[in-house]
Motif scaffolding. Structure first.
Motif, PDB file in Angstrom:
ATOM      1  N   LEU A 242       0.808  -1.220   0.000  1.00  0.00           N
ATOM      2  CA  LEU A 242       0.000   0.000   0.000  1.00  0.00           C
ATOM      3  C   LEU A 242       0.836   1.263   0.000  1.00  0.00           C
ATOM      4  O   LEU A 242       0.331   2.346  -0.305  1.00  0.00           O
ATOM      5  CB  LEU A 242      -0.915   0.025   1.241  1.00  0.00           C
ATOM      6  CG  LEU A 242      -1.774  -1.209   1.508  1.00  0.00           C
ATOM      7  CD1 LEU A 242      -2.544  -1.024   2.818  1.00  0.00           C
ATOM      8  CD2 LEU A 242      -2.727  -1.470   0.355  1.00  0.00           C
ATOM      9  N   ASP A 244       3.035   4.323  -0.726  1.00  0.00           N
ATOM     10  CA  ASP A 244       3.376   5.198  -1.841  1.00  0.00           C
ATOM     11  C   ASP A 244       4.378   6.210  -1.300  1.00  0.00           C
ATOM     12  O   ASP A 244       4.062   6.989  -0.404  1.00  0.00           O
ATOM     13  CB  ASP A 244       2.109   5.897  -2.355  1.00  0.00           C
ATOM     14  CG  ASP A 244       2.349   6.715  -3.610  1.00  0.00           C
ATOM     15  OD1 ASP A 244       3.401   7.390  -3.686  1.00  0.00           O
ATOM     16  OD2 ASP A 244       1.480   6.699  -4.501  1.00  0.00           O
ATOM     17  N   TYR A 268      -7.269   2.734  -0.883  1.00  0.00           N
ATOM     18  CA  TYR A 268      -7.472   1.515  -1.662  1.00  0.00           C
ATOM     19  C   TYR A 268      -8.865   0.925  -1.479  1.00  0.00           C
ATOM     20  O   TYR A 268      -9.223  -0.026  -2.168  1.00  0.00           O
ATOM     21  CB  TYR A 268      -6.401   0.490  -1.322  1.00  0.00           C
ATOM     22  CG  TYR A 268      -5.113   0.724  -2.076  1.00  0.00           C
ATOM     23  CD1 TYR A 268      -4.901   0.164  -3.328  1.00  0.00           C
ATOM     24  CD2 TYR A 268      -4.108   1.522  -1.541  1.00  0.00           C
ATOM     25  CE1 TYR A 268      -3.732   0.393  -4.031  1.00  0.00           C
ATOM     26  CE2 TYR A 268      -2.935   1.751  -2.233  1.00  0.00           C
ATOM     27  CZ  TYR A 268      -2.743   1.190  -3.483  1.00  0.00           C
ATOM     28  OH  TYR A 268      -1.587   1.414  -4.176  1.00  0.00           O
ATOM     29  N   VAL A 271     -10.613   0.673  -4.545  1.00  0.00           N
ATOM     30  CA  VAL A 271     -10.325  -0.529  -5.326  1.00  0.00           C
ATOM     31  C   VAL A 271     -11.096  -1.719  -4.783  1.00  0.00           C
ATOM     32  O   VAL A 271     -11.718  -2.483  -5.529  1.00  0.00           O
ATOM     33  CB  VAL A 271      -8.813  -0.830  -5.314  1.00  0.00           C
ATOM     34  CG1 VAL A 271      -8.511  -2.156  -6.005  1.00  0.00           C
ATOM     35  CG2 VAL A 271      -8.042   0.303  -5.981  1.00  0.00           C
ATOM     36  N   TRP A 284      -7.208  -9.162  -9.156  1.00  0.00           N
ATOM     37  CA  TRP A 284      -6.016  -8.314  -9.173  1.00  0.00           C
ATOM     38  C   TRP A 284      -5.961  -7.460 -10.430  1.00  0.00           C
ATOM     39  O   TRP A 284      -5.448  -6.344 -10.410  1.00  0.00           O
ATOM     40  CB  TRP A 284      -4.755  -9.157  -9.048  1.00  0.00           C
ATOM     41  CG  TRP A 284      -4.543 -10.138 -10.157  1.00  0.00           C
ATOM     42  CD1 TRP A 284      -5.050 -11.402 -10.251  1.00  0.00           C
ATOM     43  CD2 TRP A 284      -3.778  -9.926 -11.341  1.00  0.00           C
ATOM     44  NE1 TRP A 284      -4.653 -11.996 -11.423  1.00  0.00           N
ATOM     45  CE2 TRP A 284      -3.864 -11.117 -12.115  1.00  0.00           C
ATOM     46  CE3 TRP A 284      -3.024  -8.858 -11.823  1.00  0.00           C
ATOM     47  CZ2 TRP A 284      -3.234 -11.249 -13.346  1.00  0.00           C
ATOM     48  CZ3 TRP A 284      -2.387  -8.998 -13.054  1.00  0.00           C
ATOM     49  CH2 TRP A 284      -2.491 -10.179 -13.799  1.00  0.00           C
ATOM     50  N   ALA A 287      -8.083  -4.591  -9.699  1.00  0.00           N
ATOM     51  CA  ALA A 287      -7.410  -3.712  -8.741  1.00  0.00           C
ATOM     52  C   ALA A 287      -6.381  -2.828  -9.432  1.00  0.00           C
ATOM     53  O   ALA A 287      -6.282  -1.633  -9.141  1.00  0.00           O
ATOM     54  CB  ALA A 287      -6.745  -4.556  -7.651  1.00  0.00           C
ATOM     55  N   LEU A 288      -5.610  -3.393 -10.356  1.00  0.00           N
ATOM     56  CA  LEU A 288      -4.597  -2.611 -11.052  1.00  0.00           C
ATOM     57  C   LEU A 288      -5.219  -1.485 -11.859  1.00  0.00           C
ATOM     58  O   LEU A 288      -4.711  -0.367 -11.904  1.00  0.00           O
ATOM     59  CB  LEU A 288      -3.763  -3.520 -11.960  1.00  0.00           C
ATOM     60  CG  LEU A 288      -2.768  -4.448 -11.260  1.00  0.00           C
ATOM     61  CD1 LEU A 288      -2.127  -5.382 -12.271  1.00  0.00           C
ATOM     62  CD2 LEU A 288      -1.705  -3.649 -10.527  1.00  0.00           C
ATOM     63  N   ARG A 291      -6.713   1.225  -9.404  1.00  0.00           N
ATOM     64  CA  ARG A 291      -5.748   1.950  -8.589  1.00  0.00           C
ATOM     65  C   ARG A 291      -5.383   3.291  -9.206  1.00  0.00           C
ATOM     66  O   ARG A 291      -5.126   4.268  -8.495  1.00  0.00           O
ATOM     67  CB  ARG A 291      -4.490   1.089  -8.421  1.00  0.00           C
ATOM     68  CG  ARG A 291      -3.449   1.709  -7.518  1.00  0.00           C
ATOM     69  CD  ARG A 291      -2.331   0.728  -7.230  1.00  0.00           C
ATOM     70  NE  ARG A 291      -1.645   0.319  -8.451  1.00  0.00           N
ATOM     71  CZ  ARG A 291      -0.639  -0.565  -8.465  1.00  0.00           C
ATOM     72  NH1 ARG A 291      -0.257  -1.142  -7.344  1.00  0.00           N
ATOM     73  NH2 ARG A 291      -0.047  -0.871  -9.608  1.00  0.00           N
ATOM     74  N   ARG A 292      -5.366   3.365 -10.509  1.00  0.00           N
ATOM     75  CA  ARG A 292      -4.982   4.607 -11.189  1.00  0.00           C
ATOM     76  C   ARG A 292      -5.990   5.731 -10.961  1.00  0.00           C
ATOM     77  O   ARG A 292      -5.688   6.891 -11.190  1.00  0.00           O
ATOM     78  CB  ARG A 292      -4.830   4.355 -12.691  1.00  0.00           C
ATOM     79  CG  ARG A 292      -3.838   3.239 -13.046  1.00  0.00           C
ATOM     80  CD  ARG A 292      -3.645   3.141 -14.551  1.00  0.00           C
ATOM     81  NE  ARG A 292      -2.904   1.956 -14.918  1.00  0.00           N
ATOM     82  CZ  ARG A 292      -3.440   0.844 -15.403  1.00  0.00           C
ATOM     83  NH1 ARG A 292      -4.748   0.768 -15.600  1.00  0.00           N
ATOM     84  NH2 ARG A 292      -2.692  -0.202 -15.719  1.00  0.00           N
ATOM     85  N   ILE A 294      -7.632   6.317  -8.014  1.00  0.00           N
ATOM     86  CA  ILE A 294      -7.777   6.709  -6.610  1.00  0.00           C
ATOM     87  C   ILE A 294      -7.541   8.214  -6.472  1.00  0.00           C
ATOM     88  O   ILE A 294      -6.519   8.732  -6.927  1.00  0.00           O
ATOM     89  CB  ILE A 294      -6.778   5.927  -5.728  1.00  0.00           C
ATOM     90  CG1 ILE A 294      -7.154   4.438  -5.693  1.00  0.00           C
ATOM     91  CG2 ILE A 294      -6.757   6.496  -4.309  1.00  0.00           C
ATOM     92  CD1 ILE A 294      -6.162   3.569  -4.947  1.00  0.00           C
TER      93      ILE A 294
END
Length: 381
Positions: A242, A244, A268, A271, A284, A287-288, A291-292, A294
């Motif tokens: 998680l 960043d 997240y 997501v 997954w 999720a990928l 994620r962009r 968020i």
């Protein structure tokens, strides 16, 4: 609760309780299994717990845990007993049966009160959401049915402490008082303290440094319990996916002495909302992609060592979060919970244009006649 099948029922019960609740987000089943596993969660190196399910016929209708954190009891010099993971249908008798079971288990272990919900301690998700049900929960945060407060209060549970979550909008930065910018600008030239990013490749050391500040800055807080080294390693492992680096900052002197830290997490939950609790087989990929998009963060923790609290470290860390949000297109920030009695932090959030948008409540019930409330706040509601 004794069998693996019952554990699956315990974990999956919220899907039944929250059916049709648009703001509830399913947790990752795999993460919940790890968290509840007495062999894998290092919390159980200094704690014991029992898990209870309530059934109506063959249908599960409620759950709760009772637990004793011996490290908390030793650090705070108390005999608190705890409960958590409370989920229940809208029925007072079901809630009563669950809390009776937890209470009896704690009484057998000589506890003077039952306090919660804590899943499992103040280092984890804690409190019952009593205001802010119209908002989605952020990462590492629970959302509860609005009737839960009614259920707990029907069982003679009373307020122990409220926890605030503040909202800060990136668009309101121009309204922040100039003193924040002035203090941040003077930090390095006047005090020799600079900011740097945490390094994900050296996360173990960074988390230990983070906890050095955490343990000093929060040690006097109500309900605080320091994490063990094993818990630190576990936290680092859990947080690494998680983390960043843009939102993880250390303040330190020229000689490398830590002065303060801030750690924010991209939300997240935006997501998880698309996964229904499962990363496999193809979650997954979802999720990928998600994620962009968020666009919110949660300030997981921001702390300054006591000896550096006069230097403007906090102001520099506040500014750093603002700057990172601007760079990354983050429109909205929620703070991690802040105790209602933490006047300095709550005033700081007002200075930063914040407003309280969620309130979590920790309840307690005294189990011995001579036990006093864990904290008395004038004008309790």
């Amino acid at each position: 609760m004794r069998t693996r099948r019952e554990l699956r029922t315990f974990i999956r019960l919220p899907w039944r309780i929250y059916a049709g609740a648009s703001n509830w987000l399913p947790p990752l089943v795999s993460e919940r299994k790890r968290h509840l596993d007495r062999r894998r969660n290092p919390f159980f190196e200094h704690a014991e717990a029992e898990y209870f399910l309530a059934w109506r016929g063959r249908e599960p209708v409620g759950r709760v845990t009772a637990h004793v954190d011996h490290r908390l009891n030793e650090f705070q010099a108390n005999r608190w007993g705890l409960f958590g993971f409370f989920e229940c249908e809208r029925d007072a008798s079901t809630a009563g049966a669950l809390l009776d079971a937890a209470r009896a288990w704690l009484c057998e272990r000589g506890r003077d009160r039952m306090l919660g919900p804590l899943d499992f301690s103040t280092n984890h998700e804690c409190g019952l959401l009593i205001e802010g049900h119209d908002l989605m929960p952020q990462i590492l945060e629970n959302w509860h049915q609005p009737y839960y407060a009614e259920l707990l209060e029907s069982q003679e549970m009373s307020k122990a402490m409220d926890l605030y979550k503040w909202e800060i909008m990136e668009a309101d930065r121009e309204q922040v008082l100039p003193v924040i910018e002035d203090l941040a600008e003077r930090l390095e030239p006047e005090h020799g303290i600079r900011l740097r990013r945490m390094r994900k490749r050296n996360l173990g050391a960074e988390v230990r440094a983070f906890m050095e500040v955490y343990n000093q800055a929060w040690s006097s807080n109500w309900g605080f319990v320091p994490l063990t080294d094993h818990e630190l390693e576990h936290m680092a492992s859990e947080l690494k996916p998680l983390l960043d680096e843009d939102f993880a900052t250390v303040a330190e002197t020229a000689g490398g002495t830590l002065a303060g830290v801030t750690l924010s997490l991209p939300d997240y939950n935006q997501v998880l909302a698309k996964l229904n609790g499962r990363l496999l087989p193809l979650g997954w990929l979802t999720a990928l992609r998600a994620r962009r998009r968020i666009n919110e963060i949660r300030v997981f923790a921001l702390g300054v060592k006591p000896e550096f609290q006069h230097t403007g470290v906090a102001a520099a860390l506040y500014r750093d979060v603002w700057d990172a949000c601007h760079r990354r297109g983050i429109a909205r920030v929620e703070t991690g919970w802040i105790l209602e009695i933490n006047e300095s932090m709550n005033r700081a959030m007002e200075t930063l244009t914040g407003r309280i948008v969620k309130r979590y409540r920790v309840y307690e019930q005294l189990l011995e006649a001579d036990a006093a409330p864990s904290f008395h706040i004038s004008g309790d509601t």
